[in-house]
Design a protein around this motif. Structure first.
Motif, mmCIF file in Angstrom:
data_model
loop_
_atom_site.group_PDB
_atom_site.id
_atom_site.type_symbol
_atom_site.label_atom_id
_atom_site.label_comp_id
_atom_site.label_asym_id
_atom_site.label_seq_id
_atom_site.Cartn_x
_atom_site.Cartn_y
_atom_site.Cartn_z
ATOM 1 N N VAL A 12 0.854 -1.187 0.000
ATOM 2 C CA VAL A 12 0.000 0.000 0.000
ATOM 3 C C VAL A 12 0.887 1.234 0.000
ATOM 4 C CG1 VAL A 12 -1.804 1.268 1.231
ATOM 5 C CG2 VAL A 12 -1.792 -1.243 1.278
ATOM 6 N N LYS A 13 0.557 2.185 -0.865
ATOM 7 C CA LYS A 13 1.328 3.428 -0.972
ATOM 8 C C LYS A 13 0.350 4.595 -0.922
ATOM 9 C CE LYS A 13 4.453 5.717 -4.254
ATOM 10 N NZ LYS A 13 5.758 5.556 -3.640
ATOM 11 N N ALA A 35 3.979 6.161 -12.527
ATOM 12 C CA ALA A 35 5.201 5.850 -11.776
ATOM 13 C C ALA A 35 4.842 5.247 -10.416
ATOM 14 C CB ALA A 35 6.053 7.103 -11.601
ATOM 15 N N TYR A 36 3.820 5.810 -9.754
ATOM 16 C CA TYR A 36 3.362 5.236 -8.481
ATOM 17 C C TYR A 36 2.884 3.798 -8.681
ATOM 18 C CZ TYR A 36 3.104 9.922 -6.263
ATOM 19 O OH TYR A 36 3.374 11.156 -5.726
ATOM 20 N N ILE A 37 2.163 3.560 -9.778
ATOM 21 C CA ILE A 37 1.650 2.219 -10.075
ATOM 22 C C ILE A 37 2.802 1.241 -10.240
ATOM 23 C CG2 ILE A 37 0.497 0.854 -11.882
ATOM 24 C CD1 ILE A 37 -1.425 3.299 -12.230
ATOM 25 N N ASP A 38 3.800 1.624 -11.012
ATOM 26 C CA ASP A 38 4.954 0.755 -11.240
ATOM 27 C C ASP A 38 5.705 0.487 -9.935
ATOM 28 O OD1 ASP A 38 6.644 -0.706 -13.125
ATOM 29 O OD2 ASP A 38 8.140 0.853 -12.754
ATOM 30 N N ASP A 39 5.860 1.507 -9.120
ATOM 31 C CA ASP A 39 6.581 1.375 -7.851
ATOM 32 C C ASP A 39 5.875 0.408 -6.903
ATOM 33 O OD1 ASP A 39 8.609 2.040 -5.906
ATOM 34 O OD2 ASP A 39 7.156 3.382 -4.950
ATOM 35 N N VAL A 40 4.573 0.579 -6.713
ATOM 36 C CA VAL A 40 3.853 -0.272 -5.769
ATOM 37 C C VAL A 40 3.751 -1.704 -6.300
ATOM 38 C CG1 VAL A 40 1.464 0.182 -6.516
ATOM 39 C CG2 VAL A 40 1.951 -0.253 -4.103
ATOM 40 N N ALA A 41 3.676 -1.870 -7.633
ATOM 41 C CA ALA A 41 3.669 -3.214 -8.226
ATOM 42 C C ALA A 41 5.010 -3.908 -7.997
ATOM 43 C CB ALA A 41 3.350 -3.143 -9.717
ATOM 44 N N ALA A 42 6.093 -3.155 -8.103
ATOM 45 C CA ALA A 42 7.423 -3.728 -7.857
ATOM 46 C C ALA A 42 7.554 -4.170 -6.400
ATOM 47 C CB ALA A 42 8.514 -2.718 -8.215
ATOM 48 N N ILE A 43 7.065 -3.358 -5.487
ATOM 49 C CA ILE A 43 7.136 -3.722 -4.068
ATOM 50 C C ILE A 43 6.347 -5.003 -3.808
ATOM 51 C CG2 ILE A 43 6.453 -3.025 -1.730
ATOM 52 C CD1 ILE A 43 7.000 -0.080 -2.690
ATOM 53 N N ALA A 44 5.132 -5.092 -4.356
ATOM 54 C CA ALA A 44 4.301 -6.289 -4.154
ATOM 55 C C ALA A 44 4.975 -7.527 -4.735
ATOM 56 C CB ALA A 44 2.921 -6.088 -4.781
ATOM 57 N N SER A 45 5.552 -7.402 -5.923
ATOM 58 C CA SER A 45 6.149 -8.576 -6.554
ATOM 59 C C SER A 45 7.436 -9.015 -5.853
ATOM 60 C CB SER A 45 6.376 -8.344 -8.049
ATOM 61 O OG SER A 45 7.184 -7.223 -8.277
ATOM 62 N N VAL A 46 8.246 -8.083 -5.399
ATOM 63 C CA VAL A 46 9.443 -8.460 -4.625
ATOM 64 C C VAL A 46 9.024 -9.097 -3.309
ATOM 65 C CG1 VAL A 46 11.468 -7.591 -3.384
ATOM 66 C CG2 VAL A 46 10.976 -6.768 -5.695
ATOM 67 N N VAL A 67 -7.345 13.163 -9.979
ATOM 68 C CA VAL A 67 -6.815 13.299 -8.625
ATOM 69 C C VAL A 67 -6.410 14.760 -8.478
ATOM 70 C CG1 VAL A 67 -5.086 12.504 -6.986
ATOM 71 C CG2 VAL A 67 -5.947 10.933 -8.756
ATOM 72 N N PHE A 68 -7.075 15.485 -7.602
ATOM 73 C CA PHE A 68 -6.864 16.919 -7.486
ATOM 74 C C PHE A 68 -5.772 17.265 -6.477
ATOM 75 C CE2 PHE A 68 -11.241 16.421 -8.982
ATOM 76 C CZ PHE A 68 -11.211 17.244 -10.102
ATOM 77 N N GLU A 69 -5.151 18.414 -6.718
ATOM 78 C CA GLU A 69 -4.176 18.944 -5.766
ATOM 79 C C GLU A 69 -4.828 19.025 -4.387
ATOM 80 O OE1 GLU A 69 -2.095 23.210 -4.815
ATOM 81 O OE2 GLU A 69 -2.381 22.689 -6.921
ATOM 82 N N GLY A 70 -4.103 18.579 -3.367
ATOM 83 C CA GLY A 70 -4.623 18.584 -2.002
ATOM 84 C C GLY A 70 -5.250 17.261 -1.602
ATOM 85 N N ASP A 71 -5.634 16.449 -2.588
ATOM 86 C CA ASP A 71 -6.174 15.123 -2.295
ATOM 87 C C ASP A 71 -5.030 14.165 -1.961
ATOM 88 O OD1 ASP A 71 -8.643 16.138 -2.990
ATOM 89 O OD2 ASP A 71 -8.869 14.932 -4.802
ATOM 90 N N THR A 72 -5.394 12.975 -1.548
ATOM 91 C CA THR A 72 -4.401 11.909 -1.432
ATOM 92 C C THR A 72 -4.689 10.880 -2.510
ATOM 93 O OG1 THR A 72 -5.710 10.624 0.127
ATOM 94 C CG2 THR A 72 -4.094 12.158 1.067
ATOM 95 N N ILE A 73 -3.663 10.103 -2.812
ATOM 96 C CA ILE A 73 -3.815 8.976 -3.718
ATOM 97 C C ILE A 73 -3.310 7.754 -2.954
ATOM 98 C CG2 ILE A 73 -1.595 9.437 -4.856
ATOM 99 C CD1 ILE A 73 -4.647 8.067 -6.672
ATOM 100 N N CYS A 74 -4.143 6.731 -2.907
ATOM 101 C CA CYS A 74 -3.795 5.487 -2.210
ATOM 102 C C CYS A 74 -3.783 4.360 -3.234
ATOM 103 C CB CYS A 74 -4.805 5.183 -1.102
ATOM 104 S SG CYS A 74 -4.474 3.627 -0.248
ATOM 105 N N LEU A 75 -2.659 3.690 -3.342
ATOM 106 C CA LEU A 75 -2.529 2.573 -4.275
ATOM 107 C C LEU A 75 -2.347 1.284 -3.494
ATOM 108 C CD1 LEU A 75 -0.662 5.148 -5.523
ATOM 109 C CD2 LEU A 75 -0.952 3.670 -7.486
ATOM 110 N N GLU A 76 -3.072 0.254 -3.911
ATOM 111 C CA GLU A 76 -2.952 -1.072 -3.318
ATOM 112 C C GLU A 76 -2.561 -2.029 -4.435
ATOM 113 O OE1 GLU A 76 -6.666 -2.122 -1.535
ATOM 114 O OE2 GLU A 76 -6.800 -0.248 -0.429
ATOM 115 N N ALA A 77 -1.608 -2.911 -4.156
ATOM 116 C CA ALA A 77 -1.156 -3.868 -5.162
ATOM 117 C C ALA A 77 -0.912 -5.223 -4.519
ATOM 118 C CB ALA A 77 0.128 -3.373 -5.815
#
Length: 170
Positions: A12-13, A35-46, A67-77
């Motif tokens: 989770v990022k 880039a966030y998607i690729d990063d969190v996918a790499a973490i999950a696969s490792v 995704v607006f400025e001031g919001d958060t983005i949460c990625l799960e992989a």
């Protein structure tokens, strides 16, 4: 190698979307989200294979909600399926307005990650098994997605051979 449950690879990022991350519309750059998607996918696969990985492919990334400025983005992989040396990773991205609590799904994506050894050659990965209904649903469709990726890769290689490295105007 013993198979592992999908949930063991969960990564989770979370990121706060700040002005340098946004475009002239005040929304997160698409490339930054990718880039966030690729990063969190790499973490999950490792986390799944406990080996270095490389990204082999990314399926389509459709931007469903800005995704607006001031919001958060949460990625799960997490890893949904494996095949010899490769892993399919499912990524879900959700935006949240921190002031209102409203959450919206921004995108989903599948990535193929390949484990590599100390010589950067493909290395075997453990199997994976689903437990939840969502994991089972993703796992059941993985073989079909794998076949689509193989066909797409073949087409990409054909394009590369046809166009090569020369510039079109030479």
């Amino acid at each position: 190698m013993d198979a592992k449950p999908c949930i063991d690879s969960l990564a989770v990022k979370n990121s706060h979307v700040l002005p340098p991350d946004t475009n002239s519309h005040g929304t997160l750059f698409g490339g930054k989200l990718m880039a966030y998607i690729d990063d969190v996918a790499a973490i999950a696969s490792v986390r799944h294979c406990r080996k270095p990985v490389v990204t082999a492919s990314t399926d389509s990334v459709d931007f469903l909600h800005p995704v607006f400025e001031g919001d958060t983005i949460c990625l799960e992989a997490f890893v949904t399926w494996t095949h010899n040396t490769s892993m399919e990773v499912f990524v879900k991205a959700v935006t949240e307005n921190l002031l209102t609590g409203e959450r919206k799904l921004c995108t989903t994506a599948f990535l193929s990650m390949v484990a590599v050894d100390e010589n950067n050659q493909p290395a075997p990965v453990p199997g994976v098994y689903p437990e939840s209904e969502e994991e089972k649903w993703l796992h059941e469709g993985a073989q079909k997605r794998h076949e689509h990726r193989k066909a797409r890769r073949k087409e990409s290689k054909e394009l590369a051979e046809m166009f090569g490295t020369d510039l079109p105007w030479k």
